[in-house]
Design a protein around this motif. Sequence first.
Motif, PDB file in Angstrom:
ATOM      1  N   ASN A 218       0.882  -1.169   0.000  1.00  0.00           N
ATOM      2  CA  ASN A 218       0.000   0.000   0.000  1.00  0.00           C
ATOM      3  C   ASN A 218       0.916   1.213   0.000  1.00  0.00           C
ATOM      4  OD1 ASN A 218      -1.781   2.028   0.524  1.00  0.00           O
ATOM      5  ND2 ASN A 218      -2.517   1.239   2.494  1.00  0.00           N
ATOM      6  N   TYR A 249      -1.332  -7.680   3.615  1.00  0.00           N
ATOM      7  CA  TYR A 249      -1.806  -8.216   2.331  1.00  0.00           C
ATOM      8  C   TYR A 249      -1.177  -9.573   1.996  1.00  0.00           C
ATOM      9  CZ  TYR A 249      -3.316  -3.429   2.303  1.00  0.00           C
ATOM     10  OH  TYR A 249      -3.904  -2.241   2.693  1.00  0.00           O
ATOM     11  N   LEU A 252      -3.495 -11.938   0.624  1.00  0.00           N
ATOM     12  CA  LEU A 252      -4.165 -11.477  -0.601  1.00  0.00           C
ATOM     13  C   LEU A 252      -3.178 -11.576  -1.766  1.00  0.00           C
ATOM     14  CD1 LEU A 252      -6.204 -10.394   1.523  1.00  0.00           C
ATOM     15  CD2 LEU A 252      -6.433  -8.358   0.143  1.00  0.00           C
ATOM     16  N   LYS A 290      -8.157  -7.436   6.287  1.00  0.00           N
ATOM     17  CA  LYS A 290      -8.466  -7.625   4.867  1.00  0.00           C
ATOM     18  C   LYS A 290      -8.989  -9.042   4.607  1.00  0.00           C
ATOM     19  CE  LYS A 290      -5.921  -3.984   5.136  1.00  0.00           C
ATOM     20  NZ  LYS A 290      -6.372  -2.615   5.105  1.00  0.00           N
ATOM     21  N   SER A 350      -8.181 -14.649  -2.083  1.00  0.00           N
ATOM     22  CA  SER A 350      -7.166 -14.224  -3.055  1.00  0.00           C
ATOM     23  C   SER A 350      -7.684 -14.405  -4.486  1.00  0.00           C
ATOM     24  CB  SER A 350      -5.826 -14.946  -2.835  1.00  0.00           C
ATOM     25  OG  SER A 350      -5.999 -16.320  -2.905  1.00  0.00           O
ATOM     26  N   TYR A 353      -9.761 -11.302  -5.178  1.00  0.00           N
ATOM     27  CA  TYR A 353      -8.999 -10.078  -5.485  1.00  0.00           C
ATOM     28  C   TYR A 353      -8.269 -10.186  -6.827  1.00  0.00           C
ATOM     29  CZ  TYR A 353     -10.356  -7.931  -1.161  1.00  0.00           C
ATOM     30  OH  TYR A 353     -11.112  -7.358  -0.169  1.00  0.00           O
ATOM     31  N   LYS A 356     -10.872  -9.203  -9.297  1.00  0.00           N
ATOM     32  CA  LYS A 356     -11.091  -7.753  -9.232  1.00  0.00           C
ATOM     33  C   LYS A 356      -9.950  -7.003  -9.927  1.00  0.00           C
ATOM     34  CE  LYS A 356     -14.754  -6.676  -6.723  1.00  0.00           C
ATOM     35  NZ  LYS A 356     -15.872  -6.030  -7.417  1.00  0.00           N
ATOM     36  N   CYS A 357      -8.732  -7.485  -9.684  1.00  0.00           N
ATOM     37  CA  CYS A 357      -7.543  -6.855 -10.265  1.00  0.00           C
ATOM     38  C   CYS A 357      -7.569  -6.971 -11.790  1.00  0.00           C
ATOM     39  CB  CYS A 357      -6.297  -7.540  -9.678  1.00  0.00           C
ATOM     40  SG  CYS A 357      -4.773  -6.866 -10.299  1.00  0.00           S
ATOM     41  N   MET A 381      -4.794  -4.776  -2.902  1.00  0.00           N
ATOM     42  CA  MET A 381      -5.996  -4.202  -3.478  1.00  0.00           C
ATOM     43  C   MET A 381      -5.762  -2.836  -4.121  1.00  0.00           C
ATOM     44  SD  MET A 381      -7.940  -3.381   0.164  1.00  0.00           S
ATOM     45  CE  MET A 381      -8.218  -5.072   0.585  1.00  0.00           C
ATOM     46  N   ALA A 433      -7.951   2.069  -5.423  1.00  0.00           N
ATOM     47  CA  ALA A 433      -8.300   0.780  -4.814  1.00  0.00           C
ATOM     48  C   ALA A 433      -9.256   0.042  -5.738  1.00  0.00           C
ATOM     49  CB  ALA A 433      -8.948   1.018  -3.460  1.00  0.00           C
ATOM     50  N   SER A 435     -10.782  -2.897  -4.761  1.00  0.00           N
ATOM     51  CA  SER A 435     -11.422  -3.915  -3.928  1.00  0.00           C
ATOM     52  C   SER A 435     -12.952  -3.897  -3.986  1.00  0.00           C
ATOM     53  CB  SER A 435     -10.978  -3.722  -2.480  1.00  0.00           C
ATOM     54  OG  SER A 435     -11.055  -2.349  -2.129  1.00  0.00           O
ATOM     55  N   LEU A 436     -13.549  -2.743  -4.208  1.00  0.00           N
ATOM     56  CA  LEU A 436     -14.996  -2.638  -4.000  1.00  0.00           C
ATOM     57  C   LEU A 436     -15.832  -2.566  -5.276  1.00  0.00           C
ATOM     58  CD1 LEU A 436     -15.190  -0.103  -1.003  1.00  0.00           C
ATOM     59  CD2 LEU A 436     -15.533  -2.571  -0.944  1.00  0.00           C
TER      60      LEU A 436
END
Length: 475
Positions: A218, A249, A252, A290, A350, A353, A356-357, A381, A433, A435-436
Amino acid sequence: MAASHLPDSYYASILSESARSRRANPIRKVYHLENEPGVISLLAGKPNTTMFPFTSIKFTVSPTTSPDYPERIRTGQPLKSEGDQRTEIELTGQDLEEALQYGQTEGSARLLDWLHGLQEHLHGRSRGEGWRMSVGVGSQDMLYKAGTALLNPGDYVLIQAPTYAGVIAMFDSLKCNLVDVPNDSSGTRSSDLRNILSSWPADRPKPKIFYNVPFGCNPTGITTTEQRKREIIELSREHDFIIFEDDPYFNLYFGDAPRPPSFFQLEKSMPTKDGSPNVGRVLRFDSFSKLISAGMRMGWVSGPTPILNAIDMHSGISSVHSSSLSQAMLVALFNSWGLDGFDAHVRSVSTFYRAKCEVFAAAMKQHLDGLAEWDVPEAGMFFWFKLLLPPGPDGESDSSDLIQTKAFKNGVLALPGIGFMPDGRKTPYVRAAFSLLDESDVNEALRRLRETLLKDREDHSGETSAIPVAERKIW
Ligand SMILES: Cc1ncc(COP(=O)(O)O)c(C=O)c1O
């Protein structure tokens, strides 16, 4: 390889003045004696839990098996559905009593047993190697107390740059001097760290700490390679500093290659050149924020016993201990999962994420190609990207004005990189971010950012500013 640890006397000289002079909370000091068999305790001012309104606490947990997240994310299906087989967990009797009552400063014995199992399982670290753990109000609480345990005003701290903004403010509050050590795509540049240390002025106290976020950092998203970690451990031995391994993380990690080992694991596996003790220079910070819940505020620190004792002395006069209820919920959850269930949950998180990534990476390519540069992260994230902005009047480019003012006005919120630079240096980087948001919001956010960047280019080509100076810096 077997661990041989630095003696307790080693830490006496590196603890801070405040840690050395702290007076123990007299009740906390003897609190554990209540557990002696046969003792009738008149000690602590504990409330009688029968007078509390709670008679049981129930919660349900979803299955840990990994659903097809990539597919569900792509097709916009909910990740958890009503029909999923859920497990009901109830805290009653002794479990409830513990959840509602004051507890040990370092954390409940049952949670610490679980955490010992995890550190053995994930990092190959066993009891009896000169280290122990303390549970805190999130890992941030432990970071602050560890910093306080080691640092005097004016001390030097080596810090991965850019880095987590929350510790820059923390180290500042401890009035220490931060020395930036740059990153590249393999993690902190150990060659730069070596240069800094080998040319350290003789009249200055050497740095006591090197702070870094090794997985999915981060803000940069970088995961430090094993080779870099080995080099940094060698340097910590040569130049005698403690590695703050801030690793929320770790679980993750979603890279293709096997997950690199932690500093905590590696220090044990690396013999020293001169046969001196090999372990005792890593202070590892873990977090459940997380992985299980951020609101439960559960994090913990693992490291040399004398440093942990100083941290507990601090807790004894501040937070006293972290939430008994959160700890009891974790113990009940872990008892229902077992280690296999924990691993299955980690895989599931994981995988989520990673998906998401991938969505974010595809949208970056679609909207910001030619306007920004980035590496795709393998953990965590965050996406960290460099805006290809023209230099400002001082010859440096900085993302602050564009992100804080123009992009925000255009309906997209992200963090300009400057907040993650320990020395407050200007930077064209931005943290986002992933993540959401769902795919359509990611696309809309990056479309707006593209629009803002193009408008900015247009404005610069005409030498005008789209937004009057008086209206800048909205937040
Ligand atoms: C690198 C890093 N360290 C520590 C923390 C604090 O985590 P916790 O919620 O466990 O206090 C965060 C939170 O975002 C973080 O990103």
